[in-house]
Design a protein around this motif. Structure first.
Motif, PDB file in Angstrom:
ATOM      1  N   LYS B 131       0.795  -1.217   0.000  1.00  0.00           N
ATOM      2  CA  LYS B 131       0.000   0.000   0.000  1.00  0.00           C
ATOM      3  C   LYS B 131       0.833   1.274   0.000  1.00  0.00           C
ATOM      4  O   LYS B 131       0.309   2.339  -0.314  1.00  0.00           O
ATOM      5  N   CYS B 132       2.069   1.211   0.405  1.00  0.00           N
ATOM      6  CA  CYS B 132       2.836   2.453   0.564  1.00  0.00           C
ATOM      7  C   CYS B 132       4.317   2.210   0.285  1.00  0.00           C
ATOM      8  O   CYS B 132       4.873   1.211   0.706  1.00  0.00           O
ATOM      9  N   LEU B 133       4.929   3.117  -0.452  1.00  0.00           N
ATOM     10  CA  LEU B 133       6.364   3.010  -0.744  1.00  0.00           C
ATOM     11  C   LEU B 133       7.208   3.844   0.209  1.00  0.00           C
ATOM     12  O   LEU B 133       8.423   3.889   0.085  1.00  0.00           O
ATOM     13  N   GLY B 134       6.562   4.570   1.103  1.00  0.00           N
ATOM     14  CA  GLY B 134       7.318   5.417   2.025  1.00  0.00           C
ATOM     15  C   GLY B 134       8.035   6.536   1.283  1.00  0.00           C
ATOM     16  O   GLY B 134       9.247   6.699   1.413  1.00  0.00           O
ATOM     17  N   CYS B 135       7.278   7.322   0.520  1.00  0.00           N
ATOM     18  CA  CYS B 135       7.919   8.319  -0.339  1.00  0.00           C
ATOM     19  C   CYS B 135       8.381   9.558   0.437  1.00  0.00           C
ATOM     20  O   CYS B 135       9.061  10.418  -0.105  1.00  0.00           O
ATOM     21  N   SER B 137       6.634  12.065   1.559  1.00  0.00           N
ATOM     22  CA  SER B 137       5.803  13.260   1.452  1.00  0.00           C
ATOM     23  C   SER B 137       4.443  12.794   0.945  1.00  0.00           C
ATOM     24  O   SER B 137       4.192  12.722  -0.257  1.00  0.00           O
ATOM     25  N   CYS B 138       3.596  12.439   1.883  1.00  0.00           N
ATOM     26  CA  CYS B 138       2.379  11.687   1.547  1.00  0.00           C
ATOM     27  C   CYS B 138       1.365  12.546   0.803  1.00  0.00           C
ATOM     28  O   CYS B 138       1.017  13.648   1.207  1.00  0.00           O
ATOM     29  N   MET B 139       0.873  12.008  -0.310  1.00  0.00           N
ATOM     30  CA  MET B 139      -0.078  12.711  -1.156  1.00  0.00           C
ATOM     31  C   MET B 139      -1.469  12.095  -1.099  1.00  0.00           C
ATOM     32  O   MET B 139      -2.313  12.380  -1.960  1.00  0.00           O
ATOM     33  N   LEU B 140      -1.717  11.247  -0.113  1.00  0.00           N
ATOM     34  CA  LEU B 140      -2.995  10.518  -0.091  1.00  0.00           C
ATOM     35  C   LEU B 140      -4.214  11.437  -0.081  1.00  0.00           C
ATOM     36  O   LEU B 140      -5.258  11.089  -0.628  1.00  0.00           O
ATOM     37  N   CYS B 147      -3.167   5.298  -2.912  1.00  0.00           N
ATOM     38  CA  CYS B 147      -1.856   5.789  -3.341  1.00  0.00           C
ATOM     39  C   CYS B 147      -1.510   5.359  -4.761  1.00  0.00           C
ATOM     40  O   CYS B 147      -1.225   4.197  -5.017  1.00  0.00           O
ATOM     41  N   ILE B 149       1.124   6.177  -6.351  1.00  0.00           N
ATOM     42  CA  ILE B 149       2.571   5.961  -6.455  1.00  0.00           C
ATOM     43  C   ILE B 149       2.888   4.493  -6.200  1.00  0.00           C
ATOM     44  O   ILE B 149       3.731   3.891  -6.851  1.00  0.00           O
ATOM     45  N   THR B 150       2.175   3.904  -5.247  1.00  0.00           N
ATOM     46  CA  THR B 150       2.401   2.496  -4.921  1.00  0.00           C
ATOM     47  C   THR B 150       1.539   1.578  -5.772  1.00  0.00           C
ATOM     48  O   THR B 150       1.981   0.530  -6.224  1.00  0.00           O
TER      49      THR B 150
HETATM   50  S1  SF4 Z   1       2.001   9.043  -1.175  1.00  0.00           S
HETATM   51 FE1  SF4 Z   1       1.881   6.829  -1.258  1.00  0.00          FE
HETATM   52  S2  SF4 Z   1       4.041   6.160  -1.082  1.00  0.00           S
HETATM   53 FE2  SF4 Z   1       3.946   8.303  -0.412  1.00  0.00          FE
HETATM   54  S3  SF4 Z   1       3.711   8.119   1.814  1.00  0.00           S
HETATM   55 FE3  SF4 Z   1       1.654   8.352   0.924  1.00  0.00          FE
HETATM   56  S4  SF4 Z   1       0.943   6.226   0.682  1.00  0.00           S
HETATM   57 FE4  SF4 Z   1       3.147   6.132   0.971  1.00  0.00          FE
END
Ligand code: SF4
Ligand code: SF4
Lengths: 162, 222
Positions: B131-135, B137-140, B147, B149-150
């Motif tokens: 669910k998340c790549l740990g980018c 700077s979260c854009m959710l 997400c 990005i993921t």
């Molecule tokens: S935008 Fe996507 S990859 Fe980045 S922190 Fe949020 S959930 Fe994780």
């Protein structure tokens, strides 16, 4: 397929059948079906192999992978798990869980070269004493063909040393 | 949580082939929940490894301990005693756990017993998804909590690629098209107008690409 693989592997390692060796089979029997079938088999004097040890369990779903692996590590030649027919488990899905766990343990036994064919599950009801005796004979013959669990003698040696 | 999966017995066997006394360390947090590296899985692997090595006539002594969290120094203290007599340690934590233990025991080989996969959730019975790549700077907020990005195979930020089949991703029909999910979700929460805005290229400087990151919280330091 798996018995073939394990047989050839065990031949590759050491299938030594000591004279007088009889397969030692541990039968995990669900107390709602298989234990009754085993008892009935004894009561009506149906013959099943002498090397069978029956272990009664409240449900095959309570048998953990560790229990099965422990049996093989201690040198048991084969394990038969006997559970209720599909839809007949008193705990709803214990037998299904057991089937899945056995799948994984069989894969482990194949991967390490002990042979997944040493482990089998059958499903029967409490009235199926003749079937129980047949399954015991069948697995005993499978194991006889595969040879003794090679971990058995090794364990005795190490137990003697320590 | 961090999702991992067990290494094969064969791979792990070759990793520790040269050692005769090994400590298997489980982790009681994420990898216990994803059924990869908790007490039970460590036990199963230990059985398998002992038997495999005995069959190879190269027996190995394996001790086992599972600590609460391998990524936390507080709990690593508990490893001092079990680690004292062994030649090597196999960590069944995520990659962070393995490295934390390696830092704690600089003179001992420490190996990974798992393949660390991703940050994800339990989606169904024994199914985990990323669910998340740990980018960094979260854009959710902009995407209705889904997400792209993921979960979009092409990491598109401004709508679908045009290749989706029904609601499936064209890259892998096993997966839903993230943009279909985003659209439906924004519709459900009354925020479809968000899609009118063009999202500029993402600033990746907060992500991993500059090397390993650090988070420092001065407000919690004394
Ligand atoms: S935008 Fe996507 S990859 Fe980045 S922190 Fe949020 S959930 Fe994780
Ligand atoms: S089909 Fe959907 S999820 Fe797949 S790459 Fe295209 S936009 Fe992304």
């Amino acid at each position: 397929m798996s018995p073939d693989r394990s047989e050839s592997r065990s031949e590759g390692t050491r299938t030594v059948r000591p004279p007088g060796w009889e397969p030692e089979i541990l039968a995990f029997c669900c107390s709602y079906c298989a234990s009754a079938a085993a008892g009935e088999a004894g009561a009506v004097r149906l013959r099943y192999p002498a090397g069978t040890r029956i272990l009664s369990t409240p449900c095959t779903g309570g048998i953990e992978m560790e229990h099965l692996l422990e049996a093989f590590e201690k040198g048991v030649d084969g394990v038969l798990v006997v559970g209720c027919p599909d839809g007949g488990c008193h705990f709803v899905e214990g037998n299904q869980r057991a089937l899945r766990r056995l799948e994984r343990v069989r894969a482990i036994l194949d991967e390490i070269g002990l042979g997944g064919g040493r482990l089998r599950m059958v499903q029967l009801s409490d009235s199926m004493a003749p079937a129980f005796a047949d399954h015991m004979r069948e697995i005993t013959e499978t194991i006889r063909a595969m040879g003794p669990n090679p971990l058995k003698p090794a364990r005795k040696e190490s137990a003697g040393r320590s | 949580m961090i999702v991992a999966s067990p290494k094969s017995i064969t791979e792990l066997k070759s990793i520790i082939a040269g050692h005769r006394k090994v400590l298997f360390v489980g982790c009681g947090t994420c990898v216990t929940v994803c059924l990869a590296g908790g007490e039970r899985e460590v036990g199963i692997m230990a059985y398998a490894m002992r038997m495999a090595r005995r069959l190879d006539k190269n027996p190995v002594e394996i001790s086992q301990v599972t600590i609460e969290r391998q990524c936390d120094n507080e709990f690593l203290k508990d490893l001092a005693e079990p680690a004292s007599g062994v030649e090597a340690i196999v960590s069944f934590g995520c990659g962070a756990g393995v490295q934390a233990i390696a830092e704690r025991f600089p003179d001992k080989p420490v190996y990974a017993g798992l393949d660390t996969q991703f940050l994800g959730i339990l989606e169904g019975q024994a199914v985990w998804t990323e669910k998340c790549l740990g980018c960094g700077s979260c854009m959710l907020a902009e995407f209705g909590g889904i997400c792209p990005i993921t979960r979009c195979a092409k990491r598109l930020l401004n709508g679908p690629c045009g290749g989706s089949l029904e609601d499936r991703c064209e890259v892998d029909p096993e997966k839903p098209c993230a943009w279909q999910l985003i659209y439906k979700r924004l519709q459900a929460i009354g925020q479809l107008d968000r899609l009118e805005e063009v999202v500029p290229p993402k600033d990746w400087s907060t992500a991993w690409y500059g090397g390993a990151r650090r988070v420092v919280r001065r407000d919690h330091q004394v």
